[in-house]
Design an enzyme around this catalytic site. Structure first.
Site, PDB file in Angstrom:
ATOM      1  N   LYS A  12      19.790  55.846  62.703  1.00  0.00           N
ATOM      2  CA  LYS A  12      20.210  55.308  64.086  1.00  0.00           C
ATOM      3  C   LYS A  12      19.969  56.751  65.049  1.00  0.00           C
ATOM      4  CE  LYS A  12      21.788  52.608  67.166  1.00  0.00           C
ATOM      5  NZ  LYS A  12      20.887  51.379  68.054  1.00  0.00           N
ATOM      6  N   ASP A  55      18.935  48.923  63.853  1.00  0.00           N
ATOM      7  CA  ASP A  55      18.843  47.732  64.404  1.00  0.00           C
ATOM      8  C   ASP A  55      17.498  46.896  64.582  1.00  0.00           C
ATOM      9  OD1 ASP A  55      18.366  49.871  66.363  1.00  0.00           O
ATOM     10  OD2 ASP A  55      19.152  48.905  68.100  1.00  0.00           O
ATOM     11  N   ASP A  90      24.095  48.915  52.727  1.00  0.00           N
ATOM     12  CA  ASP A  90      25.006  47.876  52.438  1.00  0.00           C
ATOM     13  C   ASP A  90      24.463  46.718  53.194  1.00  0.00           C
ATOM     14  OD1 ASP A  90      27.257  46.548  51.345  1.00  0.00           O
ATOM     15  OD2 ASP A  90      28.013  46.797  53.152  1.00  0.00           O
ATOM     16  N   ASP A 134      22.056  43.215  51.841  1.00  0.00           N
ATOM     17  CA  ASP A 134      22.551  41.654  52.112  1.00  0.00           C
ATOM     18  C   ASP A 134      21.362  40.839  52.797  1.00  0.00           C
ATOM     19  OD1 ASP A 134      24.903  42.174  50.443  1.00  0.00           O
ATOM     20  OD2 ASP A 134      26.072  40.888  51.861  1.00  0.00           O
ATOM     21  N   TYR A 189      31.649  55.658  54.336  1.00  0.00           N
ATOM     22  CA  TYR A 189      32.402  55.187  53.195  1.00  0.00           C
ATOM     23  C   TYR A 189      33.211  56.239  52.694  1.00  0.00           C
ATOM     24  CZ  TYR A 189      30.282  50.549  52.208  1.00  0.00           C
ATOM     25  OH  TYR A 189      29.496  49.432  52.413  1.00  0.00           O
TER      26      TYR A 189
HETATM   27  C1  IPM Z   1      28.047  46.293  47.532  1.00  0.00           C
HETATM   28  C2  IPM Z   1      29.348  45.833  48.105  1.00  0.00           C
HETATM   29  C3  IPM Z   1      30.407  47.034  48.206  1.00  0.00           C
HETATM   30  C4  IPM Z   1      29.899  47.920  48.981  1.00  0.00           C
HETATM   31  C5  IPM Z   1      31.948  46.554  48.270  1.00  0.00           C
HETATM   32  C6  IPM Z   1      32.508  45.242  47.409  1.00  0.00           C
HETATM   33  C7  IPM Z   1      32.513  47.705  48.322  1.00  0.00           C
HETATM   34  O1  IPM Z   1      29.424  45.026  49.370  1.00  0.00           O
HETATM   35  O2  IPM Z   1      27.879  46.819  46.556  1.00  0.00           O
HETATM   36  O3  IPM Z   1      27.011  46.094  48.441  1.00  0.00           O
HETATM   37  O4  IPM Z   1      30.147  48.000  50.314  1.00  0.00           O
HETATM   38  O5  IPM Z   1      29.269  48.823  48.603  1.00  0.00           O
HETATM   39 MG    MG Z   2      27.464  44.854  50.073  1.00  0.00          MG
END
Ligand code: IPM
Ligand code: MG
Length: 366
Positions: free
Chosen positions: A191, A223, A247, A251, A143
């Site tokens: 990884k 993975d 990240d 999710d 990032y």
């Molecule tokens: C999160 C989001 C952010 C990230 C984006 C919006 C930059 O996806 O907080 O998970 O990637 O950190």
């Molecule tokens: Mg995210």
């Protein structure tokens, strides 16, 4: 006690869910005998529109004076074509985390028993519940690494993944200490079969492990971890991993709990914060700005309300107030109340405000 809270509603559904989180904080303060001084500032696309920059200097300065910050979400399609430094994500959210030194991102994924039917997993996998914590490194890796650029002719692009041993050590300490307070299992995800940063990561984890004799450390390739999360998520207690892997995996973990609309997060700047409490932090739902449902009273406020609970626990050191909020959320779900994202087909869905009101009432009743 008197605390200073900064609210950063942001874009899309951000203002609606932040209002819900702020109401839960206010209610908790009344009930548990402390006072809040809240101030609101601009961030994201709305800040760009109003002030020409997604992270105005006044916003950053105000955050630095706060005990804690509660953020909604940033971003929207109308900002996607701006240059990176003016976009809500790369121009505001990432620099906010970096400037405030918030390297430790805690993302608990907990399946409320009442939501087992809306989990993306089969009932036999979720039957015994699910409670895991993703500890994501938040201010390093691909990032932020330099160089990060498009080539002069525009035909290639570079992102750089860099980690120092110090950056890895401090997030691993967060992971070990979080595991100490939970089921004492830490899975370090990397990884290492491909990436040099991952080999340094794994070596560092192995070196730190003797400092935490009560914690069982394991290693998993990212993975495989993505696969194991849907195959058998109960094998995990705490997952600690680098920025981008965290990240993606967080999710994924959210869908195990029924909806991305359920997942709170805390971003902290001290590795002992997860244990100690009373440290500055930034709290935000893991979900994004969901422009398609913005302003329609349709967003799930529970991730923001649960983020407020994390704020009470970690930054205000008010664990009883945090428990009260979390129990009220569990009770509302137990009572069958649902927003659209977690409602089973054919059942009635509440709006953002109605769900928030239901949680506040249950805080009172607790
Ligand atoms: C999160 C989001 C952010 C990230 C984006 C919006 C930059 O996806 O907080 O998970 O990637 O950190
Ligand atoms: Mg995210």
């Amino acid at each position: 006690m008197h605390y200073h809270i900064v609210l950063l509603p942001g874009d899309g559904i951000g203002p609606e869910v932040t209002a819900a989180g702020a109401q839960a904080l206010e209610k908790a303060a009344q009930m548990h005998g402390f006072a809040l001084h809240t101030e609101t500032a601009l961030i994201g696309g709305c800040a760009y529109d109003a002030a020409g920059h997604p992270l105005p200097p006044e916003t950053l300065a105000l955050c630095r004076t706060a005990d804690a910050v509660l953020l909604g979400a940033v971003g929207g399609p109308q900002y996607d074509t701006l240059p990176a430094h003016l976009r809500p994500e790369a121009g505001a959210l990432l620099p906010l985390r970096k400037e405030l030194g918030l390297f430790a991102n805690l993302r608990p994924a907990r399946l409320f028993p009442a939501l087992a039917a809306v989990s993306a997993l089969r009932p036999e996998i979720t039957a015994q519940g699910l409670d895991l914590l993703v500890v994501r490194e938040l201010t390093g890796g691909i990032y932020f690494g330099q160089p990060k650029a498009r080539s002069a002719n525009g035909e290639s692009a570079t992102d750089t993944c860099t980690y120092s041993r110090t950056e890895i050590e401090r997030i691993l300490h967060t992971g070990f200490q979080a595991a100490q307070k939970r089921a004492k299992r830490l899975c370090s995800v990397d990884k290492a079969n491909v990436l040099e940063t991952s080999r340094l990561w794994r070596e560092t984890a192995v070196k730190l492990a003797p400092q935490y004799p009560g914690v069982e450390l394991s290693h998993m390739l990212v993975d495989n971890c993505a696969m194991q999360l849907v195959r058998d998520p109960r094998q995990f207690d705490v997952i600690v991993t680098e920025n981008m892997f965290g990240d993606i995996l967080s999710d994924e973990a959210s869908m195990l709990t029924g909806s991305l609309g359920m997942l709170p997060s805390a971003s902290l700047g001290s590795h002992s914060a997860a244990a100690a409490g009373g440290v500055f932090g930034l709290y935000e739902p893991v979900h994004g700005s969901a422009p398609d449902i913005a302003g329609k009273n349709a967003a799930n406020p529970l991730a923001a309300i649960l983020s407020a609970a994390m704020l009470l626990r970690h930054s205000l050191a008010q664990p009883a107030a945090a428990d009260c909020v979390e129990k009220a959320v569990a009770q509302a779900l137990h009572d069958g109340l649902r927003t659209a994202d977690i409602a089973e087909a054919g059942t009635k869905a509440l709006g953002t405000r109605e769900m928030t009101e239901a949680v506040l009432q249950r805080m009172q009743a607790a």
